[in-house]
Design an enzyme around this catalytic site. Structure first.
Site, PDB file in Angstrom:
ATOM      1  N   GLY A  89     -25.513  80.731   8.100  1.00  0.00           N
ATOM      2  CA  GLY A  89     -26.886  79.820   9.139  1.00  0.00           C
ATOM      3  C   GLY A  89     -25.389  78.757   9.990  1.00  0.00           C
ATOM      4  O   GLY A  89     -24.249  78.645   9.263  1.00  0.00           O
ATOM      5  N   SER A 143     -21.942  75.529  -3.089  1.00  0.00           N
ATOM      6  CA  SER A 143     -22.232  74.426  -2.014  1.00  0.00           C
ATOM      7  C   SER A 143     -20.525  74.353  -1.235  1.00  0.00           C
ATOM      8  O   SER A 143     -20.212  74.034  -1.376  1.00  0.00           O
ATOM      9  CB  SER A 143     -21.757  73.562  -3.140  1.00  0.00           C
ATOM     10  OG  SER A 143     -21.474  72.075  -2.709  1.00  0.00           O
ATOM     11  N   ASN A 167     -33.344  77.658   9.632  1.00  0.00           N
ATOM     12  CA  ASN A 167     -33.091  76.102   8.895  1.00  0.00           C
ATOM     13  C   ASN A 167     -33.489  74.980   8.705  1.00  0.00           C
ATOM     14  O   ASN A 167     -32.410  74.781   8.998  1.00  0.00           O
ATOM     15  CB  ASN A 167     -31.389  76.922   8.782  1.00  0.00           C
ATOM     16  CG  ASN A 167     -31.127  76.825   6.927  1.00  0.00           C
ATOM     17  OD1 ASN A 167     -31.815  75.958   5.989  1.00  0.00           O
ATOM     18  ND2 ASN A 167     -29.860  76.589   6.896  1.00  0.00           N
ATOM     19  N   CYS A 171     -31.212  73.437   4.305  1.00  0.00           N
ATOM     20  CA  CYS A 171     -30.687  73.936   3.399  1.00  0.00           C
ATOM     21  C   CYS A 171     -29.912  72.565   2.537  1.00  0.00           C
ATOM     22  O   CYS A 171     -30.008  71.566   3.500  1.00  0.00           O
ATOM     23  CB  CYS A 171     -28.963  73.407   4.375  1.00  0.00           C
ATOM     24  SG  CYS A 171     -27.211  73.828   3.550  1.00  0.00           S
ATOM     25  N   THR A 230     -32.261  77.950  -1.779  1.00  0.00           N
ATOM     26  CA  THR A 230     -31.940  77.672  -2.771  1.00  0.00           C
ATOM     27  C   THR A 230     -32.732  76.618  -3.607  1.00  0.00           C
ATOM     28  O   THR A 230     -33.250  75.530  -3.033  1.00  0.00           O
ATOM     29  CB  THR A 230     -30.328  77.198  -3.153  1.00  0.00           C
ATOM     30  OG1 THR A 230     -30.338  76.039  -2.422  1.00  0.00           O
ATOM     31  CG2 THR A 230     -30.160  78.847  -2.723  1.00  0.00           C
ATOM     32  N   GLY A 236     -35.979  85.046  -3.298  1.00  0.00           N
ATOM     33  CA  GLY A 236     -35.223  84.021  -4.233  1.00  0.00           C
ATOM     34  C   GLY A 236     -35.196  85.292  -5.890  1.00  0.00           C
ATOM     35  O   GLY A 236     -35.954  85.437  -6.009  1.00  0.00           O
TER      36      GLY A 236
END
Lengths: 300, 234
Positions: A46, A70, A126, A129, A192, A242
């Protein structure tokens, strides 16, 4: 005829298996294991307009059948990507998806405008995030905000627009419909899930940002249900992801209505996960007598 | 999958696992998983190569969590998933070598010393090994270094002179690496550090193991794990 040959937003894919953003760098990291040109597509790490060093502290934490991350969108920024990474990524003969995040609508627009200058195949927007403090997932939580960023990027970008959705949205079907109405050419889901971990010895959250993003096989059934519901609701193509680890998982998403899939965490566990998934899908087509994998898309 | 030739307890919660048919350079590592994907644990554990011979590679690891506990429960004749080798490994130069290892951080230094001795037999080598409670693998180190000094419960960086001349290499807990870095800088000694980090992939893709350097972020797995002490910001 290659039974896995498919198209996504008008782009030819050798097969419906795409490396998920943030799990495959810019395409060169797994060269030691296989030729990335065998993939259907690769979605870049990203990007944000000005790049980022990412988050401090712990970035990776294993969980039951999954992992929290993270990372915080550590990336070189759009300009450096274009100068340094784009030529190498373009040389790989898989479809090239460039994943673009942002902290503000202006960021998204400027990034998309810069990316008009290069010959990528699909712009993956995106808005999902969970690991950046401002923007990021916020755009994908609110239908009006999502619609605004999608319609403005769509009106400016010359590339087909795939919008990556967050499963943390209050109602992912409404969000998907809002993005479709705003002009998205396709949707990819899910990013996520928000999760956290606590270091009980230190009585502290493991991650500096407290929350992180959960991926891996732990999320598969929830992601599959979301893809199924969204694919039934929208008319534009859906890319499912996923927790896909095997060709059976990939096939489940295709049967749920996804026209292609993305694979992420599985590559961390086994760099050969995607080649094995592609091979498994090919053998499935043979054994079931399918002329093309598209015949089973949306079978459920 | 790699066949386990042996998996022995060599110290308090410390194990040495030998796997058949793998190759690596000193300082490289593998991602080891007790079983193939789909079952827990999901991710491999980055484990340093301790030694190499014609049969395969040995890995020295500390049993700290569920992943390493499952590795420790494996027996000879069983298999583990071993993905690698990853990382750049140590550099070699025809000069003296002094290594500083703390705890399980001694793991990559044995193969380094052994290979140094083979390539540069005329050069002096020394090892300073620090342990918090109980030492392990010391006799192996004595075989491959000209001098081997052990410190239990103290600060190994106080034993090591970290003086100009030899190449110094340190691996161990962060406070030890910081102390070595500071001392080497003060003395004008040349020091390389082998870093440890949580990582998901080992291949440079996940960015879970980024470390700060004077030239921006670098990946411990792909750009390291060995860095010059002058470049990393610990």
């Amino acid at each position: 005829m290659n039974p896995l040959q498919t198209t996504l937003l008008g782009v030819n894919l050798k097969n419906p298996v795409i490396a998920a953003s943030g799990t495959f760098g810019f395409g060169a990291e797994y060269l030691q294991f296989f030729d990335p040109s065998m993939l259907g597509g690769i979605s870049s790490k990203g990007l944000t307009l000005n790049g980022s060093q990412g988050n401090e502290g712990v970035r990776i934490w294993e969980t039951p059948s999954g992992m929290l991350n993270s990372i915080g969108l550590e990336n070189p920024g759009v300009r450096r990507f274009i100068a340094e990474e784009y030529p190498k990524m373009r040389a790989i003969s898989a479809a090239m998806l460039v994943n673009l995040g942002g902290h503000s609508i202006e960021d998204y627009l400027e990034g998309a405008e810069l990316l008009n200058g290069v010959d990528l195949d699909i712009l993956e927007l995106n808005i999902s995030c969970p690991n950046v403090k401002s923007g990021g997932m916020a755009f994908g939580m609110d239908e009006d905000l999502a619609a605004e960023v999608v319609s403005r990027v769509k009106s400016l970008s010359r590339h087909p627009l795939l919008v990556k959705l967050t499963p943390n949205a209050p109602n992912i079907v409404s969000l998907a419909l809002a993005c479709e109405d705003a002009g998205a050419d396709g949707l990819s889901l899910v990013n996520t899930f928000l999760g956290m971990a606590i270091d009980i010895g230190q009585k502290k959250a493991v991650f500096r940002n407290v929350n992180a993003g959960l991926s891996g096989p732990a999320i598969l059934p929830i992601a599959l249900s979301m893809v199924h519901r969204v694919a039934k609701a929208v008319k534009i193509p859906v890319v499912g992801l996923g927790g896909i680890m095997t060709w059976r998982d990939a096939l489940s998403f295709l049967m749920a209505g996804a026209c292609a899939v993305q694979v992420g965490t599985a590559s961390f566990a086994d760099p050969l996960a995607m080649p094995q998934i592609i091979q498994g899908l090919r053998l499935y087509c043979q054994s079931e007598g399918l002329k093309n994998i598209a015949e089973i898309v949306g079978a459920v | 999958m790699a066949l386990i030739l042996s998996n022995e307890c060599v110290g308090e919660r410390v194990f040495l696992m030998k796997l058949q048919g793998l190759r690596a350079a000193p300082g490289q590592f593998y991602m080891l998983r007790p079983q193939e994907r789909l079952s827990a644990p999901l991710l491999g554990r980055p484990i340093s190569v301790f030694d190499a011979d014609e049969e395969g590679l040995s890995f020295l690891y500390h049993m700290v969590g569920q992943g390493t506990a499952l590795l420790a429960a494996k027996r000879a004749g069983e298999e583990v998933q071993a993905i690698g080798p990853f990382g750049n490994g140590f550099r070699f130069a025809d000069r003296d070598l002094s290594v500083i290892g703390g705890g399980i951080g001694i793991a990559p230094l044995y193969y380094l010393l052994k290979e140094w001795k083979r390539r540069f037999p005329a050069r002096k080598t020394e090892a300073f090994l620090g342990f918090s409670l109980e030492s392990f693998m010391v006799s192996a180190f004595e075989d491959v270094s000209g001098r081997c000094q052990v410190n239990i419960g103290g600060f190994v960086t106080e034993d090591a002179p970290l003086a100009p001349g030899p190449l110094h290499v340190a691996c161990g807990p962060l406070p030890m690496l910081r102390a070595a870095q500071k001392k080497a800088e003060g003395n004008g000694a040349e020091l390389d550090l082998s870093l440890e980090a949580r990582m998901a992939c080992g291949a440079g893709a996940c960015l879970g193991c980024s470390c700060a350097t004077v030239a921006g972020n670098r990946r411990v797995c792909k750009d390291g794990p060995v860095f010059s002490a002058r470049e990393v910001l610990l």
